[in-house]
Scaffold this motif. Structure first.
Motif, PDB file in Angstrom:
ATOM      1  N   ASP A   6       0.860  -1.185   0.000  1.00  0.00           N
ATOM      2  CA  ASP A   6       0.000   0.000   0.000  1.00  0.00           C
ATOM      3  C   ASP A   6       0.894   1.231   0.000  1.00  0.00           C
ATOM      4  O   ASP A   6       1.482   1.581   1.022  1.00  0.00           O
ATOM      5  CB  ASP A   6      -0.910  -0.018   1.234  1.00  0.00           C
ATOM      6  CG  ASP A   6      -1.671   1.289   1.426  1.00  0.00           C
ATOM      7  OD1 ASP A   6      -1.935   1.976   0.416  1.00  0.00           O
ATOM      8  OD2 ASP A   6      -1.999   1.614   2.585  1.00  0.00           O
ATOM      9  N   ASP A 110      -6.522   3.550  -2.385  1.00  0.00           N
ATOM     10  CA  ASP A 110      -6.632   3.130  -0.995  1.00  0.00           C
ATOM     11  C   ASP A 110      -8.064   3.224  -0.493  1.00  0.00           C
ATOM     12  O   ASP A 110      -8.531   2.362   0.274  1.00  0.00           O
ATOM     13  CB  ASP A 110      -5.705   3.954  -0.105  1.00  0.00           C
ATOM     14  CG  ASP A 110      -5.884   5.467  -0.257  1.00  0.00           C
ATOM     15  OD1 ASP A 110      -6.500   5.904  -1.254  1.00  0.00           O
ATOM     16  OD2 ASP A 110      -5.416   6.208   0.625  1.00  0.00           O
ATOM     17  N   THR A 245      -6.770  -1.651   4.666  1.00  0.00           N
ATOM     18  CA  THR A 245      -6.282  -1.571   3.294  1.00  0.00           C
ATOM     19  C   THR A 245      -5.607  -2.878   2.878  1.00  0.00           C
ATOM     20  O   THR A 245      -5.833  -3.375   1.769  1.00  0.00           O
ATOM     21  CB  THR A 245      -5.296  -0.397   3.128  1.00  0.00           C
ATOM     22  OG1 THR A 245      -5.881   0.791   3.668  1.00  0.00           O
ATOM     23  CG2 THR A 245      -4.973  -0.173   1.664  1.00  0.00           C
TER      24      THR A 245
END
Length: 259
Positions: A6, A110, A245
């Motif tokens: 991420d 995200d 996430t």
């Protein structure tokens, strides 16, 4: 195992996921100039410390809101893990949910990944608050559709702007004031009150307005580094999901295998 990445504006989070379970996670400051070789040296050491090796990674999936960081992360996957990285939102890992907003292409990866994971964990209407560089409020309806939300300056960003613009104001830590009084007796006390309780009041006010507009009961999930701190000082959160996430990325990867 899956390496889920991420890449945010402030940090890049790497997580090792095995059958949906997060085995290890690491973060490094976002720098679009960081090369694949630099990532590899850093990751190899951390994998070893956790008892793993580069060879344990069989798949890589990436979500990023920093386009310039993507290339080097893709090179990392191909050069060192010998796989082609999957990119969240691109074939074969399209979102699989409705982005019911005027400009779907502008929604951060995200935020979409968070919506996917949130709906999987908590069916029903949802508000997801993510504490990052910005603090985002995302609305997901009971069908799992992303309906839009709010972008506010992150608390650290707000504090940085205040300190930079006012020469005599000191830098303070992001923490709850020691006193319950909102009348600060020193400059630092007043800053703590304004930054911390001001942020709490902002969140509570926006959540109240969002719930009124949704018109149905909605759960509030929080994620990001400051979620636990704020949870101790407000009752607006129904649940904290610190790895939302990464969980969303793991779900996207699983779906890509089943398609």
């Amino acid at each position: 195992m899956l390496l889920a990445i991420d890449a945010g504006n402030t940090n890049v989070v790497f997580a090792l996921v095995d059958n949906g379970k997060i085995r290890a996670r690491w973060r490094i400051a976002t720098d679009s100039r960081r090369t694949a070789d630099e990532y590899a040296v850093w990751l190899n050491q951390l994998l070893t410390l956790e008892g793993y090796s580069i060879g344990d990674v069989s798949d890589v999936i990436i979500a990023t809101v920093v386009p310039r960081a993507l290339h080097n992360l893709q090179v990392l996957a191909s050069k060192y893990f010998k796989v082609e990285a999957l990119i969240a939102g691109e074939a074969p890992v399209e979102w699989g949910i409705t982005l019911d907003v005027e400009e779907p292409g502008s929604v951060g990866a995200d935020r979409v990944v968070n919506a996917i994971a949130a709906h999987h964990l908590h069916p029903g209407d949802l508000i997801v608050i993510d504490f990052g560089t910005a603090t985002t409020f995302d609305v997901i309806d009971y069908n799992g559709a992303y309906k839009g939300g709010i972008i506010a300056p992150g608390i650290n960003l707000s504090l940085d702007a205040l300190v930079m613009a006012a020469a005599k104001l000191p830098r303070i830590a992001i923490e709850a004031p020691e006193s319950k009084s909102v009348i600060g007796r020193t400059t630092e006390d007043q800053m703590h009150v304004g930054v911390f309780w001001g942020y709490v009041a902002m969140m509570e006010g926006l959540v109240s307005r969002l719930k009124t507009e949704i018109g149905r009961s909605a759960e509030v999930l929080s994620t990001g580094g400051l979620a636990v701190l704020f949870d101790q000082h407000t009752d607006i959160f129904d649940a904290i999901a610190p790895d939302l996430t990464i969980q969303g990325l793991a779900l996207l990867h699983e779906r890509s295998l089943n398609n």
